[in-house]
Enzyme design. Structure first.
Site, PDB file in Angstrom:
ATOM      1  N   LYS A 181      -2.071  -1.502  -3.926  1.00  0.00           N
ATOM      2  CA  LYS A 181      -2.949  -0.340  -3.852  1.00  0.00           C
ATOM      3  C   LYS A 181      -2.116   0.936  -3.910  1.00  0.00           C
ATOM      4  O   LYS A 181      -1.122   1.002  -3.193  1.00  0.00           O
ATOM      5  CB  LYS A 181      -3.717  -0.417  -2.530  1.00  0.00           C
ATOM      6  CG  LYS A 181      -4.626   0.754  -2.275  1.00  0.00           C
ATOM      7  CD  LYS A 181      -5.273   0.591  -0.942  1.00  0.00           C
ATOM      8  CE  LYS A 181      -6.042   1.855  -0.657  1.00  0.00           C
ATOM      9  NZ  LYS A 181      -6.462   1.977   0.694  1.00  0.00           N
TER      10      LYS A 181
ATOM     11  N   LYS B  13       0.861  -1.186   0.000  1.00  0.00           N
ATOM     12  CA  LYS B  13       0.000   0.000   0.000  1.00  0.00           C
ATOM     13  C   LYS B  13       0.894   1.232   0.000  1.00  0.00           C
ATOM     14  O   LYS B  13       1.674   1.444   0.929  1.00  0.00           O
ATOM     15  CB  LYS B  13      -0.916  -0.009   1.216  1.00  0.00           C
ATOM     16  CG  LYS B  13      -1.778   1.248   1.291  1.00  0.00           C
ATOM     17  CD  LYS B  13      -2.828   1.159   2.360  1.00  0.00           C
ATOM     18  CE  LYS B  13      -3.619   2.451   2.436  1.00  0.00           C
ATOM     19  NZ  LYS B  13      -4.676   2.395   3.441  1.00  0.00           N
TER      20      LYS B  13
HETATM   21  C1  PBG Z   1      -7.577   3.629   5.424  1.00  0.00           C
HETATM   22  C2  PBG Z   1      -7.804   3.383   3.995  1.00  0.00           C
HETATM   23  C3  PBG Z   1      -7.585   4.267   2.926  1.00  0.00           C
HETATM   24  C4  PBG Z   1      -8.094   3.649   1.783  1.00  0.00           C
HETATM   25  C5  PBG Z   1      -8.570   2.397   2.177  1.00  0.00           C
HETATM   26  N1  PBG Z   1      -8.368   2.232   3.542  1.00  0.00           N
HETATM   27  C6  PBG Z   1      -7.054   5.650   2.920  1.00  0.00           C
HETATM   28  C7  PBG Z   1      -5.720   5.932   3.434  1.00  0.00           C
HETATM   29  O1  PBG Z   1      -4.888   5.042   3.651  1.00  0.00           O
HETATM   30  O2  PBG Z   1      -5.475   7.106   3.686  1.00  0.00           O
HETATM   31  C8  PBG Z   1      -8.124   4.265   0.430  1.00  0.00           C
HETATM   32  C9  PBG Z   1      -9.198   3.780  -0.499  1.00  0.00           C
HETATM   33  C10 PBG Z   1      -9.478   4.673  -1.658  1.00  0.00           C
HETATM   34  O3  PBG Z   1      -8.826   5.710  -1.867  1.00  0.00           O
HETATM   35  O4  PBG Z   1     -10.405   4.323  -2.397  1.00  0.00           O
HETATM   36  N2  PBG Z   1      -6.551   3.035   6.046  1.00  0.00           N
END
Ligand code: PBG
Length: 332
Positions: free
Chosen positions: A256, A202
């Site tokens: 992601k 991520k």
């Molecule tokens: C939270 C989380 C995020 C997303 C999924 N879980 C945001 C972040 O890490 O700030 C992003 C999903 C998206 O942008 O569609 N931990």
């Protein structure tokens, strides 16, 4: 093995592209409704469907409407939904205790989906940001996002979700050691069947902007997430993370954001051959929707093309806000 390609004109690759029938015969990848995981936002109230301005077509739904959405998803052949809570401001605290409240809106939504559609696979999000007064995924102590105390909280959150009936736990926090701790807790508390789909690679991405609006974390966030989410410049590090998560007991892994990181999807799939998912995140969705609304692109075609790209890159499935729209098209 060296491919045997006769020189032109013996080989004319256009021969295989001449009709829809022939193109279908040689097609290498397929997208199916069974590949889709639909992320949904849940809020307090009853009968509520509140549009998210930066994500045209996406709603924050109250728990009853989430159950309705589950029936819709089932009718469309979507196998799984992933729940994200829009937590009321007064429930966001420094200790994030609402995160493991068995009756928080996310856990109520899990139960509501399971009551309405028992066959629906329910995935969750494990991170403290929807419950944290400062918008971070972990505890903040003296300006630092601390790891081990956060993992303890995430384990409590995981168990509450499993008790509520979640099938797939989705840790999105990027703390170290969380997969092993969660797996151990699930095993010892009788949740051997509950899966972990780790948000393994991520990245610290600006593509999450609209999501943070959707869960109400944009205004709250102090600083950035660069000390726990990955540097977009890195690729080998993603493989180390996947290896680490697999040895700790992750059943599936995720990359992601999606489209800007297809190279990572491909490397992960080729290296490990494990169930690999991509998250087509909020900013990717918003860009396509915005351009389509302006008439600058054909939104439906770009949507399907972008989803096929994940299959081509080796993904088994994709989390996408387009899930219902794509399923409708796939079902004709
Ligand atoms: C939270 C989380 C995020 C997303 C999924 N879980 C945001 C972040 O890490 O700030 C992003 C999903 C998206 O942008 O569609 N931990």
């Amino acid at each position: 093995m060296k491919p045997t390609v006769a020189p032109f004109p013996a080989t004319r690759l256009r021969r295989a592209r001449q009709t829809p029938g022939i193109r279908g015969l040689v097609r290498e990848n397929y997208l199916a409704t069974g590949d889709l995981i639909w992320p949904v936002f849940v809020r307090e109230g009853k009968g509520e469907e509140e549009p998210v301005p930066s994500m045209p077509g996406v709603m924050r739904r109250s728990v009853d409407k989430i159950a309705e959405a589950a029936r819709e998803a089932q009718a469309l052949g979507i196998p799984a939904m992933c729940i994200f809570p829009y937590t009321p401001l007064e429930q966001r605290t420094e200790d994030c205790a609402e995160a493991w409240n068995p009756d928080n809106i996310a856990n109520r939504a899990i139960r509501a989906i399971k009551d309405a559609v028992p066959e629906m696979t329910v995935m969750t999000d494990v991170a403290l940001d929807p419950y944290n007064i400062n918008g971070h995924d972990g505890y903040v102590v003296d300006g630092e996002i601390v790891n081990d105390r956060t993992v303890e909280a995430l384990v409590k959150m995981t168990l509450a979700q499993a008790e509520a009936g979640a099938d797939i736990i989705g840790p999105s926090d990027m703390m170290d050691g969380r997969i092993g701790s969660m797996r151990q807790a699930l095993e010892s508390e009788g949740h051997q069947k509950v899966m972990i789909l780790s948000y393994t690679a991520k990245y610290a991405s600006a593509f999450y902007g609209p999501f943070r609006d959707a869960v109400g974390a944009s205004g709250a966030l102090t600083g950035d997430k660069n000390t726990y989410q990955m540097d977009p410049a890195n690729s080998n590090e993603a493989l180390r993370l996947v290896e680490r998560d697999l040895t700790e007991g992750a059943d599936m892994v995720m990359v992601k954001p999606g489209l800007p990181y297809l190279d990572i999807c491909r490397r992960v799939k080729d290296t490990f051959g494990v169930p690999t998912f991509a998250y087509q995140v909020s900013g990717e969705y918003a860009m396509i929707q915005a351009a389509a609304q302006n008439g600058w692109i054909d939104g439906e075609k770009v949507m399907m093309e972008s989803l096929m790209a994940f299959k081509r890159a080796g993904c088994d499935g994709v989390l996408t806000y387009f899930a219902p729209a794509a399923a409708r098209l796939l079902n004709g």
